[in-house]
Design an enzyme around this catalytic site. Structure first.
Site, PDB file in Angstrom:
ATOM      1  N   HIS A   1      -9.608   1.715   4.217  1.00  0.00           N
ATOM      2  CA  HIS A   1      -8.636   1.904   4.938  1.00  0.00           C
ATOM      3  C   HIS A   1      -9.125   2.969   6.057  1.00  0.00           C
ATOM      4  CE1 HIS A   1      -4.380   3.024   6.183  1.00  0.00           C
ATOM      5  NE2 HIS A   1      -4.099   1.733   5.660  1.00  0.00           N
TER       6      HIS A   1
ATOM      7  N   SER B   1       2.470  -1.923  10.844  1.00  0.00           N
ATOM      8  CA  SER B   1       3.836  -2.192  10.860  1.00  0.00           C
ATOM      9  C   SER B   1       4.401  -3.552  10.753  1.00  0.00           C
ATOM     10  CB  SER B   1       4.272  -1.681  12.239  1.00  0.00           C
ATOM     11  OG  SER B   1       3.700  -0.508  12.595  1.00  0.00           O
TER      12      SER B   1
ATOM     13  N   GLU C   1      -6.259  -4.419  10.330  1.00  0.00           N
ATOM     14  CA  GLU C   1      -5.205  -3.416  10.564  1.00  0.00           C
ATOM     15  C   GLU C   1      -5.801  -2.708  11.735  1.00  0.00           C
ATOM     16  OE1 GLU C   1      -3.133  -2.494   6.754  1.00  0.00           O
ATOM     17  OE2 GLU C   1      -4.629  -1.064   6.926  1.00  0.00           O
TER      18      GLU C   1
ATOM     19  N   GLU D   1      -7.288   5.240   7.274  1.00  0.00           N
ATOM     20  CA  GLU D   1      -6.965   6.667   6.799  1.00  0.00           C
ATOM     21  C   GLU D   1      -8.229   7.239   6.342  1.00  0.00           C
ATOM     22  OE1 GLU D   1      -3.326   5.780   5.135  1.00  0.00           O
ATOM     23  OE2 GLU D   1      -2.513   5.387   7.052  1.00  0.00           O
TER      24      GLU D   1
ATOM     25  N   GLY E   1       1.785   2.305  10.775  1.00  0.00           N
ATOM     26  CA  GLY E   1       2.751   3.662  10.435  1.00  0.00           C
ATOM     27  C   GLY E   1       3.329   4.129  12.104  1.00  0.00           C
TER      28      GLY E   1
ATOM     29  N   ASN F   1       0.884  -1.269  -0.015  1.00  0.00           N
ATOM     30  CA  ASN F   1      -0.129  -0.124  -0.009  1.00  0.00           C
ATOM     31  C   ASN F   1       0.974   1.101   0.052  1.00  0.00           C
ATOM     32  OD1 ASN F   1      -1.988   2.057   0.246  1.00  0.00           O
ATOM     33  ND2 ASN F   1      -2.490   1.386   2.487  1.00  0.00           N
TER      34      ASN F   1
ATOM     35  N   GLY G   1       2.588  -0.981   4.526  1.00  0.00           N
ATOM     36  CA  GLY G   1       2.530   0.430   4.017  1.00  0.00           C
ATOM     37  C   GLY G   1       4.120   0.711   3.876  1.00  0.00           C
ATOM     38  N   GLY G   2       4.644   1.258   4.834  1.00  0.00           N
ATOM     39  CA  GLY G   2       6.088   1.911   4.878  1.00  0.00           C
ATOM     40  C   GLY G   2       6.991   0.923   4.430  1.00  0.00           C
TER      41      GLY G   2
ATOM     42  N   LYS H   1       0.124   4.229  -0.360  1.00  0.00           N
ATOM     43  CA  LYS H   1      -0.600   5.321   0.127  1.00  0.00           C
ATOM     44  C   LYS H   1      -0.185   6.872  -0.871  1.00  0.00           C
ATOM     45  CE  LYS H   1      -0.501   3.571   4.564  1.00  0.00           C
ATOM     46  NZ  LYS H   1      -0.409   3.600   6.008  1.00  0.00           N
TER      47      LYS H   1
END
Ligand code: PGA
Length: 253
Positions: free
Chosen positions: A97, A215, A169, A99, A175, A9, A236-237, A11
């Site tokens: 999601h 994470s 999630e 967010e 994050g 992802n 993500g990251g 983002k």
């Protein structure tokens, strides 16, 4: 075995050129995906054609949208419909999601419409759910996530539900570097499978991929993914670093 999925992802990160480079590195890493394994790249809308083109014809690799609108078409400046995604050959979309739930006020009800529109257009939703730290600390996480599922998914026929990928999630892990423990992830996934089983039967519940997100990194992916009810991750990251994402793909069952 159920489908096992590593979903990147991105983002709102990376330029087109950086994205191209990242996908090239992943494709050139010499990975051999097993039959049950899939890799998704959930990229910003403008990069979908590039992603699709690069992955074209490579079995197990798919471009994925990060969202779509909850209306079919019309005067909604700046929005993108499920039908538009279908028209450029996209077969997966992340929906709900946290967010988007937080910053764009997406509700379970809106997400039910998005799910329907995606399914009508042959797009498989990666449906995100998960509780805040506040809910986790009050011990109500199971109930909270169960309601997210009920209100957005349980109107579906078994036939349609089968096409959904669930991504659990916990918001407090996204994050933050703070991953759910393997036991916390496994417990929630097993619970969600029970909720699905109550409504749709064991066979269908057992067939659905449930991904963990929050994470996920090289150091914890293998342990998380080896849990019986964790079928991969939404990342993500760590998906922004080719070498890390490649290792995470290697950690799939
Ligand atoms: P993270 O993000 O891996 O950076 O925690 C996961 C997600 O939001 O999907």
């Amino acid at each position: 075995m159920r489908q096992q999925i590593a979903a990147a992802n991105w983002k709102m990160n990376l330029t087109l050129q950086q994205g191209e480079e990242l996908i090239d590195k992943v494709l050139n890493a010499g990975l051999t995906l097993k039959e049950q394994q899939s890799v998704l790249f959930a990229v910003p809308f403008p990069y979908l054609p590039m992603t699709r083109q690069k992955l074209g014809g490579k079995p197990g690799y798919f471009a994925c949208a990060q969202n779509c609108y909850d209306k079919k078409s019309g005067a909604y400046t700046g929005e993108v419909s499920a039908e538009m995604l279908k028209s450029i050959g996209i077969a997966y979309a992340v929906l709900g999601h946290s967010e988007r739930r937080e910053y764009f006020k997406e509700t379970n009800e809106m997400l039910a419409s998005k799910i329907d529109l995606c399914l009508e257009n042959g797009i498989r939703p990666v449906f995100c759910c998960g509780e805040s730290l506040h809910v986790r600390e009050s011990g109500n996480q199971n109930r909270f996530v169960e309601i997210q599922l009920r209100e957005s998914l349980f109107h579906l026929t078994p036939e349609d539900l089968k096409k959904i990928i669930i991504a659990y999630e916990p918001i407090w892990a996204i994050g933050t570097g703070k991953t759910a423990t393997t036991a916390q992830a496994q417990d929630m996934h097993a619970y969600l499978r029970l909720v699905l089983q109550d409504h749709y039967g064991k066979e269908l519940a057992d067939s659905m991929p449930i991904l963990y997100g929050g994470s996920v990194k090289v150091s914890n992916a293998h342990e998380l993914f080896s849990s019986p009810d964790v079928d991969g991750g939404l990342i993500g990251g760590a998906s922004l670093v080719a070498e890390d994402f490649i290792e995470i793909i290697r950690s799939l069952k």
